[in-house]
Structures are given as structure tokens and as C-alpha cells.
Design a protein around this motif. Structure first.
Motif, short mmCIF file in Angstrom:
data_model
loop_
_atom_site.label_atom_id
_atom_site.label_comp_id
_atom_site.label_asym_id
_atom_site.label_seq_id
_atom_site.Cartn_x
_atom_site.Cartn_y
_atom_site.Cartn_z
N ASP A 30 0.83 -1.41 -0.12
CA ASP A 30 -0.21 0.00 0.27
C ASP A 30 1.02 1.18 -0.09
N LEU A 31 2.01 1.30 0.87
CA LEU A 31 2.68 2.41 1.05
C LEU A 31 3.28 2.48 -0.47
N ILE A 32 4.00 1.70 -1.12
CA ILE A 32 4.50 1.31 -2.65
C ILE A 32 3.53 2.20 -3.66
N LEU A 33 2.45 1.61 -3.36
CA LEU A 33 1.49 2.30 -4.46
C LEU A 33 1.09 3.54 -4.30
N GLN A 34 1.12 4.17 -2.84
CA GLN A 34 0.88 5.54 -2.50
C GLN A 34 2.13 6.51 -3.14
N GLU A 35 3.20 5.82 -3.15
CA GLU A 35 4.51 6.67 -3.82
C GLU A 35 4.20 6.60 -5.44
N LYS A 36 3.40 5.63 -5.80
CA LYS A 36 3.33 5.84 -7.59
C LYS A 36 2.25 6.88 -7.88
N LYS A 37 1.67 7.47 -6.73
CA LYS A 37 0.75 8.41 -7.15
C LYS A 37 -0.44 8.12 -7.81
N LEU A 38 -0.96 7.07 -7.10
CA LEU A 38 -2.37 6.32 -7.57
C LEU A 38 -3.54 7.27 -7.45
N SER A 39 -4.47 7.24 -8.16
CA SER A 39 -5.71 7.91 -7.81
C SER A 39 -6.41 7.61 -6.67
N PHE A 40 -7.29 8.32 -6.24
CA PHE A 40 -7.96 7.92 -4.99
C PHE A 40 -8.96 6.57 -5.12
N ASP A 41 -9.41 6.71 -6.13
CA ASP A 41 -10.00 5.12 -6.73
C ASP A 41 -9.46 4.06 -6.75
N GLU A 42 -7.99 4.00 -6.93
CA GLU A 42 -7.13 3.08 -7.39
C GLU A 42 -6.79 2.58 -5.80
N GLN A 43 -6.55 3.76 -4.99
CA GLN A 43 -6.06 3.33 -3.66
C GLN A 43 -7.30 2.56 -2.84
N GLY A 44 -8.56 3.14 -3.20
CA GLY A 44 -9.57 2.71 -2.58
C GLY A 44 -9.95 1.10 -2.94
N VAL A 45 -9.59 0.77 -4.18
CA VAL A 45 -9.70 -0.60 -4.64
C VAL A 45 -8.77 -1.40 -4.03
N PHE A 46 -7.64 -1.04 -3.80
CA PHE A 46 -6.43 -1.93 -3.15
C PHE A 46 -6.82 -2.05 -1.85
N SER A 47 -7.40 -1.04 -0.89
CA SER A 47 -7.89 -1.22 0.38
C SER A 47 -8.89 -2.29 0.82
N SER A 48 -9.40 -2.85 -0.39
CA SER A 48 -10.33 -3.90 -0.12
C SER A 48 -9.90 -5.16 0.21
N VAL A 49 -8.64 -5.23 0.20
CA VAL A 49 -7.69 -6.63 0.43
C VAL A 49 -7.85 -7.19 1.65
N SER A 50 -8.08 -6.17 2.63
CA SER A 50 -8.37 -6.63 4.28
C SER A 50 -9.81 -7.20 4.42
N TRP A 51 -10.58 -7.18 3.62
CA TRP A 51 -12.03 -7.49 3.87
C TRP A 51 -12.30 -8.83 4.36
N PRO A 52 -11.48 -9.91 3.98
CA PRO A 52 -11.60 -11.25 4.50
C PRO A 52 -11.44 -11.35 6.32
N TYR A 53 -10.64 -10.32 6.64
CA TYR A 53 -10.46 -10.39 8.10
C TYR A 53 -11.92 -10.10 8.87
N SER A 54 -12.65 -9.27 8.27
CA SER A 54 -13.76 -8.81 8.73
C SER A 54 -15.00 -9.79 8.26
N LEU A 55 -14.89 -10.51 7.24
CA LEU A 55 -15.91 -11.30 6.94
C LEU A 55 -15.56 -12.92 7.08
N LYS A 56 -14.54 -13.17 7.95
CA LYS A 56 -14.16 -14.59 8.00
C LYS A 56 -15.25 -15.39 8.92
N ILE A 57 -16.01 -14.45 9.82
CA ILE A 57 -17.09 -15.25 10.61
C ILE A 57 -17.95 -16.10 9.59
N LEU A 58 -18.05 -15.61 8.41
CA LEU A 58 -18.79 -16.49 7.51
C LEU A 58 -18.60 -17.74 7.11
N TRP A 59 -17.27 -17.98 6.93
CA TRP A 59 -16.69 -19.31 6.64
C TRP A 59 -16.18 -20.01 7.85
#
Length: 212
Positions: A30-59
Motif C-alpha cells: 500500500d505504501l509503495i502504491l501511494q508513492e506511485k501517485k495512484l488515484s483515490f479510486d485506485e487506492q480505494g480498490v486496493f484497500s479492499s484486500v483486508s475485507w476477509p478479516y472482517s468477513l471470516k465469521i462467514l466461513w
């Protein structure tokens, strides 16, 4: 006291440390990508990688109830997930340069594929967390079960620190690049997981009931 459980606590600390490594690598990316000057939309897309920890109760109920009895209730999930993380860490260095757009001058990161890669890392780590939390309860003696949460907090934080702050420090002094760092941890994951699969006995249902 911990008499009789020192080795079990050490194993739990090691396994929880491994769990924190992919999470720390995600923060590094995430820090490396921020240095690449990504758009806020692209940073938002990458931030979704952590969802499984919030959803693990499902499985989590599946992890608790579906297993190979001869191998062990928790090892049936912990071993495959850790081997898959290890395999991804061994394979990813071959592609990470191009995924970051570093293979051509002025290249742009492939945010979608990086997101998929680290989403899978988080998914596997979250599943390993469910299995390991369950195993910790039966691995430790009843009087020491309270140490399970301590191992979780300390181990995962330490793994995160190694893969984030630790890597950035080594990279700053040109001691290691991202590809080498990921490959080295891939080897550690595979070796550790094979050792646990072969040498660490998991109590059977009958042994757990007898000790209760």
C-alpha cells in the motif's frame, strides 16, 4: 504455570507470527502504491484486500466442522492455507516487478491484479487464523488457555512489524529488495508448515474429551 506448555506457546507464537507477515506485506505494498501517485479510486480498490478479516465469521463454521479426521481438525485447514501462502510468496517475486509497472519506464501498477493477489493473501491468513485460534484452545493445557490470545496479539503484531517496518528498514539500507524478501518468507512458510504437519501432534476428539 506454563510447565509442559513452553513448546506449545513457542509454536503458537511462531504460527501467529507467520500469519502477520502477509498482512505486513500488504501494508508495505500500500505504501509503495501511494508513492506511485495512484488515484483515490485506485487506492480505494486496493484497500479492499483486508475485507476477509472482517468477513471470516462467514466461513468459520465450515473451518470448524469440515476436516480430515486422520490429519486433525485444525491441521486440515492450517497446513493447506500456510502452504498456499508460501507458494504465493515463492511465485509472486517473478511477477511483482511487472505488476508494479517497474519493468518499463513510466509504467503504471496493475492495481486490479495486485488487489487480487493480496486479497488472496488476506483470505488465506484469515482462514489460518480461524483454524489456529481453535487449535490453540486444545493445544494448551486448560490452565494456560488465556495465553492463546497473548500469542495471537504478540505473534501477529511481530509478523506485521517484520514485513512492514522490518522490510522498509532493510530496503532503506539496500539490504534486501521486495522480491528477495517475499521469496525468503515463502521458504520459511513452507519449511515451517511441513515441520508442523509432520512433527506436531494434534489431539484427537477422544483425547480432548478425556482431558476435560
Amino acid at each position: 504455570g506454563l510447565e509442559g506448555d513452553y513448546l506449545n506457546v513457542a509454536i503458537l507464537l511462531l504460527l501467529y507470527t507467520l500469519q502477520g507477515v502477509p498482512l505486513g506485506l500488504s501494508q508495505t505494498m500500500d505504501l509503495i502504491l501511494q508513492e506511485k501517485k495512484l488515484s483515490f479510486d485506485e487506492q480505494g480498490v486496493f484497500s479492499s484486500v483486508s475485507w476477509p478479516y472482517s468477513l471470516k465469521i462467514l466461513w468459520a463454521p465450515i473451518v470448524d466442522t469440515v476436516f480430515i479426521r486422520a490429519f486433525g481438525r485444525r491441521k486440515s485447514w492450517l497446513v493447506p492455507t500456510q502452504l498456499l501462502i508460501g507458494a504465493l510468496l515463492l511465485l509472486a517475486p517473478s511477477y511483482v516487478t511487472s505488476l508494479l509497472g517497474n519493468d518499463v519506464e513510466g509504467g503504471h501498477p496493475d492495481v486490479f491484479r495486485l488487489t487480487v493477489l493480496f486479497f488472496v493473501f488476506y483470505l488465506l491468513a484469515a482462514t489460518q487464523d480461524v483454524a489456529l485460534d481453535g487449535w490453540a484452545v486444545t493445544m494448551l493445557a486448560r490452565r494456560n488457555i488465556g495465553y492463546a490470545s497473548t500469542c495471537n496479539a504478540v505473534g501477529q503484531t511481530f509478523g506485521f512489524f517484520i514485513a512492514f517496518t522490518g522490510y522498509l528498514g532493510m530496503q532503506m539500507y539496500d539490504l534486501c529488495d521486495l522480491e528477495t524478501f517475499m521469496y525468503a518468507w515463502g521458504v520459511i512458510f513452507v519449511v515451517t508448515t511441513v515441520a508442523v504437519a509432520v512433527f506436531k501432534h494434534e489431539k484427537t476428539e477422544e483425547e480432548i474429551r478425556a482431558a476435560a
